[in-house]
Design a protein around this motif. Structure first.
Motif, PDB file in Angstrom:
ATOM      1  N   ASP A 198       8.304  10.454   3.297  1.00  0.00           N
ATOM      2  CA  ASP A 198       8.585   9.030   3.123  1.00  0.00           C
ATOM      3  C   ASP A 198       9.235   8.771   1.761  1.00  0.00           C
ATOM      4  N   VAL A 199       8.717   9.423   0.716  1.00  0.00           N
ATOM      5  CA  VAL A 199       9.293   9.291  -0.630  1.00  0.00           C
ATOM      6  C   VAL A 199      10.742   9.763  -0.628  1.00  0.00           C
ATOM      7  N   LEU A 200      10.985  10.946  -0.061  1.00  0.00           N
ATOM      8  CA  LEU A 200      12.338  11.500  -0.049  1.00  0.00           C
ATOM      9  C   LEU A 200      13.286  10.635   0.765  1.00  0.00           C
ATOM     10  N   ASP A 201      12.827  10.146   1.916  1.00  0.00           N
ATOM     11  CA  ASP A 201      13.669   9.268   2.737  1.00  0.00           C
ATOM     12  C   ASP A 201      14.045   8.003   1.966  1.00  0.00           C
ATOM     13  N   GLU A 202      13.071   7.422   1.285  1.00  0.00           N
ATOM     14  CA  GLU A 202      13.329   6.200   0.521  1.00  0.00           C
ATOM     15  C   GLU A 202      14.352   6.459  -0.585  1.00  0.00           C
ATOM     16  N   ARG A 203      14.162   7.541  -1.350  1.00  0.00           N
ATOM     17  CA  ARG A 203      15.075   7.838  -2.452  1.00  0.00           C
ATOM     18  C   ARG A 203      16.475   8.172  -1.937  1.00  0.00           C
ATOM     19  N   LEU A 204      16.532   8.923  -0.824  1.00  0.00           N
ATOM     20  CA  LEU A 204      17.828   9.280  -0.258  1.00  0.00           C
ATOM     21  C   LEU A 204      18.556   8.074   0.321  1.00  0.00           C
ATOM     22  N   ALA A 205      17.806   7.126   0.884  1.00  0.00           N
ATOM     23  CA  ALA A 205      18.434   5.906   1.403  1.00  0.00           C
ATOM     24  C   ALA A 205      19.121   5.164   0.253  1.00  0.00           C
ATOM     25  N   ALA A 206      18.448   5.080  -0.889  1.00  0.00           N
ATOM     26  CA  ALA A 206      19.040   4.415  -2.057  1.00  0.00           C
ATOM     27  C   ALA A 206      20.252   5.193  -2.550  1.00  0.00           C
ATOM     28  N   LEU A 226      14.435  17.985   0.212  1.00  0.00           N
ATOM     29  CA  LEU A 226      15.434  16.992  -0.181  1.00  0.00           C
ATOM     30  C   LEU A 226      16.790  17.356   0.409  1.00  0.00           C
ATOM     31  N   THR A 227      17.128  18.645   0.400  1.00  0.00           N
ATOM     32  CA  THR A 227      18.399  19.099   0.971  1.00  0.00           C
ATOM     33  C   THR A 227      18.464  18.751   2.457  1.00  0.00           C
ATOM     34  N   ASP A 228      17.355  18.970   3.167  1.00  0.00           N
ATOM     35  CA  ASP A 228      17.338  18.680   4.600  1.00  0.00           C
ATOM     36  C   ASP A 228      17.451  17.186   4.881  1.00  0.00           C
ATOM     37  N   VAL A 229      16.765  16.367   4.084  1.00  0.00           N
ATOM     38  CA  VAL A 229      16.863  14.914   4.263  1.00  0.00           C
ATOM     39  C   VAL A 229      18.300  14.459   4.016  1.00  0.00           C
ATOM     40  N   LEU A 230      18.927  14.974   2.957  1.00  0.00           N
ATOM     41  CA  LEU A 230      20.313  14.608   2.656  1.00  0.00           C
ATOM     42  C   LEU A 230      21.244  15.099   3.758  1.00  0.00           C
ATOM     43  N   THR A 232       0.837  -1.203   0.000  1.00  0.00           N
ATOM     44  CA  THR A 232       0.000   0.000   0.000  1.00  0.00           C
ATOM     45  C   THR A 232       0.869   1.249   0.000  1.00  0.00           C
ATOM     46  N   LYS A 233       1.871   1.286   0.870  1.00  0.00           N
ATOM     47  CA  LYS A 233       2.758   2.443   0.936  1.00  0.00           C
ATOM     48  C   LYS A 233       3.509   2.632  -0.375  1.00  0.00           C
ATOM     49  N   ARG A 234       3.935   1.542  -0.989  1.00  0.00           N
ATOM     50  CA  ARG A 234       4.632   1.604  -2.278  1.00  0.00           C
ATOM     51  C   ARG A 234       3.713   2.241  -3.329  1.00  0.00           C
ATOM     52  N   HIS A 235       2.450   1.797  -3.395  1.00  0.00           N
ATOM     53  CA  HIS A 235       1.503   2.350  -4.360  1.00  0.00           C
ATOM     54  C   HIS A 235       1.270   3.843  -4.113  1.00  0.00           C
ATOM     55  N   LEU A 236       1.158   4.233  -2.856  1.00  0.00           N
ATOM     56  CA  LEU A 236       0.948   5.642  -2.527  1.00  0.00           C
ATOM     57  C   LEU A 236       2.164   6.491  -2.902  1.00  0.00           C
ATOM     58  N   ARG A 237       3.359   5.997  -2.594  1.00  0.00           N
ATOM     59  CA  ARG A 237       4.578   6.743  -2.956  1.00  0.00           C
ATOM     60  C   ARG A 237       4.691   6.896  -4.469  1.00  0.00           C
ATOM     61  N   ASP A 238       4.476   5.804  -5.192  1.00  0.00           N
ATOM     62  CA  ASP A 238       4.565   5.850  -6.658  1.00  0.00           C
ATOM     63  C   ASP A 238       3.527   6.811  -7.245  1.00  0.00           C
TER      64      ASP A 238
END
Length: 198
Positions: free
Chosen positions: A69-77, A131-135, A20-26
């Motif tokens: 959540d989207v930004l955290d996921e992308r930044l983790a990768a 995004l800058t803050d997450v990074l 569900t979270k994946r679908h919402l993020r996408d």
């Protein structure tokens, strides 16, 4: 016997939640790419993800938390791609190591350019600071960042902010001008700027 059933149910629930979270993020990323973050509503995200609004609110208080959540996921990768030796201070890297680290980052961005291209939109003004803050937080969370913060918190905070700002703004410039500068050249320039070595 009941333990196996219970474990199976928990795993099924966890899988459903992750899906569900994946679908919402996408859905959010797709809609931002089409119309920009500010124009997107929770209702539209739910419709695109084929998720009921009550389900959305079980997972996220609102659109900003979904974006986080989207930004955290992308930044983790992205951090996984660039952190070869997290115990090494990037300012102490030899130039070749710095270029290799930045090249991994640029290749990771290029592989996920559909997402990163939303940063290059004119209406992405609210996304860039996020995004800058997450990074920045992720840079401070590395062993080097933690050590630097313990030694001198204000300097570590400033350095992490400057590095994060440089990386994010370089990404945006590159996405707008990727025909003018190849990934190897971008990696070399970033490594030079981050290490202070030319």
């Amino acid at each position: 016997m009941s333990t196996n059933v219970s474990t199976s149910t928990e795993q099924g629930t966890d899988l459903r939640t992750r899906r569900t979270k994946r679908h919402l993020r996408d859905a959010l990323v797709d809609l931002i790419a089409e119309r920009g973050y500010e124009a997107v509503t929770v209702v539209e995200v739910c419709e695109r993800a084929m998720v009921h609004r009550t389900t959305f609110y079980k997972h996220y208080p609102g659109k900003p938390e979904l974006l986080a959540d989207v930004l955290d996921e992308r930044l983790a990768a992205l951090m996984a791609a660039i952190t070869a030796h997290p115990e090494v201070d990037p300012t102490a890297l030899d130039p070749d190591d710095g270029v290799r680290l930045m090249l991994r980052m640029v290749r990771s961005i290029h592989a996920d350019r559909a997402f990163y291209r939303i940063l290059a939109r004119r209406d992405a003004v609210t996304l860039v600071p996020r995004l800058t803050d997450v990074l920045r937080r992720r840079l401070l969370d590395t062993p080097v960042g933690t050590t630097a913060t313990a030694a001198h918190a204000s300097r570590a905070e400033l350095r992490a902010h400057l590095h994060a700002s440089l990386i994010v703004n370089a990404i945006i410039w590159w996405l707008n001008n990727d025909t003018r500068l190849g990934p190897d050249d971008l990696a070399a320039v970033l490594a030079e700027e981050l290490t202070g070595r030319r």
